[in-house]
Motif scaffolding. Structure first.
Motif, PDB file in Angstrom:
ATOM      1  N   GLY A 167      72.173  60.330  55.237  1.00 62.90           N
ATOM      2  CA  GLY A 167      72.353  59.076  55.945  1.00 62.90           C
ATOM      3  C   GLY A 167      72.988  57.992  55.105  1.00 62.90           C
ATOM      4  N   ALA A 168      73.319  58.298  53.843  1.00 65.48           N
ATOM      5  CA  ALA A 168      73.983  57.316  52.989  1.00 65.48           C
ATOM      6  C   ALA A 168      75.280  56.863  53.637  1.00 65.48           C
ATOM      7  N   GLN A 169      75.576  55.552  53.519  1.00 67.50           N
ATOM      8  CA  GLN A 169      76.780  55.018  54.167  1.00 67.50           C
ATOM      9  C   GLN A 169      78.051  55.260  53.376  1.00 67.50           C
ATOM     10  N   ARG A 170      77.922  55.474  52.050  1.00 67.24           N
ATOM     11  CA  ARG A 170      79.068  55.755  51.206  1.00 67.24           C
ATOM     12  C   ARG A 170      78.649  56.838  50.210  1.00 67.24           C
ATOM     13  N   ILE A 171      79.641  57.612  49.740  1.00 66.93           N
ATOM     14  CA  ILE A 171      79.409  58.619  48.712  1.00 66.93           C
ATOM     15  C   ILE A 171      80.255  58.237  47.495  1.00 66.93           C
ATOM     16  N   MET A 172      79.633  58.273  46.310  1.00 64.68           N
ATOM     17  CA  MET A 172      80.353  57.905  45.079  1.00 64.68           C
ATOM     18  C   MET A 172      80.430  59.109  44.154  1.00 64.68           C
ATOM     19  N   LEU A 173      81.637  59.511  43.801  1.00 64.58           N
ATOM     20  CA  LEU A 173      81.840  60.466  42.723  1.00 64.58           C
ATOM     21  C   LEU A 173      81.698  59.686  41.421  1.00 64.58           C
ATOM     22  N   ARG A 174      80.702  60.048  40.621  1.00 69.21           N
ATOM     23  CA  ARG A 174      80.345  59.228  39.457  1.00 69.21           C
ATOM     24  C   ARG A 174      80.601  60.023  38.170  1.00 69.21           C
ATOM     25  N   ASP A 175      81.675  59.651  37.491  1.00 69.58           N
ATOM     26  CA  ASP A 175      82.122  60.322  36.272  1.00 69.58           C
ATOM     27  C   ASP A 175      81.775  59.439  35.075  1.00 69.58           C
ATOM     28  N   GLU A 176      80.484  59.403  34.718  1.00 65.56           N
ATOM     29  CA  GLU A 176      80.042  58.495  33.651  1.00 65.56           C
ATOM     30  C   GLU A 176      80.497  58.943  32.274  1.00 65.56           C
ATOM     31  N   ALA A 177      80.892  60.188  32.121  1.00 67.55           N
ATOM     32  CA  ALA A 177      81.357  60.677  30.824  1.00 67.55           C
ATOM     33  C   ALA A 177      82.878  60.649  30.699  1.00 67.55           C
TER      34      ALA A 177
END
Length: 465
Positions: A167-177
């Motif tokens: 149900g999340a309204q947005r999806i974030m690809l999170r490349d912290e490295a």
């Protein structure tokens, strides 16, 4: 094609990576005044790292949010929430504890939350999404990027689909490295698009390898909906790409980027650079291309701290030996993700081993809790270490609900009690005032200090007796 919009993370990941979180709330208020008028998609003002920095300075993190909201001019404010806290007061942020924290964030002025579960526990994330939305918050579910053969595009597509189903309204690809590169990006974003079912797709990437700006521009070309960036004073290196660089480059490449107010961004950069100059914060510079991040896979601020630690030891040449040790530790533990609370613990453990401490003679707290099963079942080769430290009898036991929200918030922030609200004031000094301030700091070590110049005369002398 959709226009990509920008989210500013200068006040969180930017200053954490570039200055190790040394900028207090008062120092950032002038910058926030300008950012609030820059027509950004959102401004991130709180993260687990920033909360720890506030507590260490005896600042109240919720007061920080309040102060930023007053200067935001209606721009949405964003917070990052890690469901596995790194401070040790809680192993998992869930249930009534999480609900209380999200309510307090919303009350203080946060309107968007990035929800991160390093272990991608979909049940836990789904519950967090529901609680956030019940508190009126826009939910962004983070999908951590991993660069190895065990995580092909199909795996990312399936994860994105499951995150969208929470149900999340947005999806974030999170490349912290900062491991993404342009060769991987087209097929990866296409796979993610197939999984998110039309929901907006955001990108957070870093610049460890020097490829971050190139990756960001390619993501704009490929139609990513939102992109995290920062002011030049705290961009590049272990941080995110520079916002003005993206704004200048997009028209040259005919990329669909919705540009914020550049005059306001220049004001914000000038104010932030002035604080850095006055406080002696290091200038942010791009890092040269290096393959070591693909080995150690440390998030931005932890990679920066580790490089500093290696320099202090005179062992920067041993970076790859350190990186190999990080990989070895992860494999022995059963491959915890290189995110908090595990990343900094693995880095510190690797540094201990590099310094000659017998392997696992001591154990970082987060790794101890991992081996004790506090985060779920694991498959580790460190059986003897597990037997030495013992297991936790009931890791899922509910915590006792404190009497007040304030006490519970303190536990969430990793301290016995939240610091009191204080007056926030920061004064920019003229060059003459800065000189006088520096002399006054040094004066106790001297009998006489005297400085003269055109239109300037300062004389400091201890009185007799």
């Amino acid at each position: 094609m959709n226009m990509t919009t920008l989210v500013d993370v200068s006040l969180t990941d930017g200053q954490t990576s570039a200055w190790n979180g040394a900028a207090d709330t008062a120092m950032l208020l002038g910058t926030m005044n300008s950012l609030g008028h820059a027509r950004l998609a959102a401004i991130e003002v709180l993260s687990p790292a920033v909360i720890a920095q506030c507590i260490k300075r005896d600042e109240n993190p919720l007061q920080r949010v309040d102060a930023m909201r007053e200067r935001a001019n209606g721009t949405p404010l964003r917070a990052t929430v890690n469901l596995l806290p790194a401070h040790g007061y809680l192993d998992v942020l869930a249930g009534e504890t999480l609900d209380t924290w999200l309510r307090l964030l919303a009350k203080s002025g946060i309107s968007e939350v990035v929800l991160i579960d390093p272990l991608l526990d979909l049940s836990r994330l789904g519950d967090a999404v529901q609680k956030a939305q019940a508190n009126g918050l826009t939910t962004i579910a983070a999908l951590p990027y991993v660069d190895d053969h065990e995580h092909p595009n199909a795996w990312f597509a399936a994860c994105a689909e499951r995150l969208a189903q929470t149900g999340a309204q947005r999806i974030m690809l999170r490349d912290e490295a900062g491991l993404l590169h342009v060769d991987r990006l087209p097929d990866l974003l296409s796979a993610l698009r197939s999984g998110v079912n039309g929901k907006p797709l955001d990108l957070h990437t870093r610049c460890h390898t020097g490829l971050g700006p190139q990756v960001a521009l390619e993501a704009i070309r490929l139609g990513v909906d939102r992109l995290d960036a920062a002011l030049p004073a705290v961009a590049n290196g272990a941080s995110v790409p520079s916002m003005p660089l993206l704004i200048r480059s997009a028209p040259l490449l005919e990329l669909p980027l919705q540009s914020p107010d550049q005059d306001r961004l220049k004001e914000a950069q000038t104010q932030l650079a002035a604080v850095a100059d006055q406080e002696g914060f290091a200038e942010s510079v791009p890092w040269a291309f290096d393959l070591s991040p693909y080995e150690h896979q440390l998030p931005g601020e932890i990679a920066a701290q580790t490089l500093h630690a290696l320099r202090e030891r005179g062992r920067l040449a041993d970076l790859f030996e350190f990186s190999h040790e990080c990989t070895r530790i992860r494999q022995e533990l059963g491959n915890p993700p290189m995110l908090q609370p595990f990343a900094s613990a693995i880095a510190r453990q690797a540094l201990e081993h590099l310094d000659g401490t017998p392997r696992f003679a001591t154990l970082q707290p987060a790794l101890r809790r991992w081996l004790q099963g506090c985060y779920g079942p694991i498959d580790t080769s460190l059986i003897s270490v597990q037997q030495r430290i013992g297991a936790v009898a009931n890791p899922d036991r509910p915590i006792h609900r404190p009497a007040s929200d304030e006490v519970l918030a303190a536990r969430i922030c990793g301290c016995p009690a939240l610091p009191p609200v204080q007056k926030l004031h920061y004064e920019m000094r003229t060059p003459e005032q800065a000189l006088t301030h520096g002399l006054l700091q040094r004066w106790p070590d001297y009998t006489v200090l005297s400085v003269t110049g055109p239109g300037l005369s300062i004389h400091l002398e201890h009185s007799k007796g």
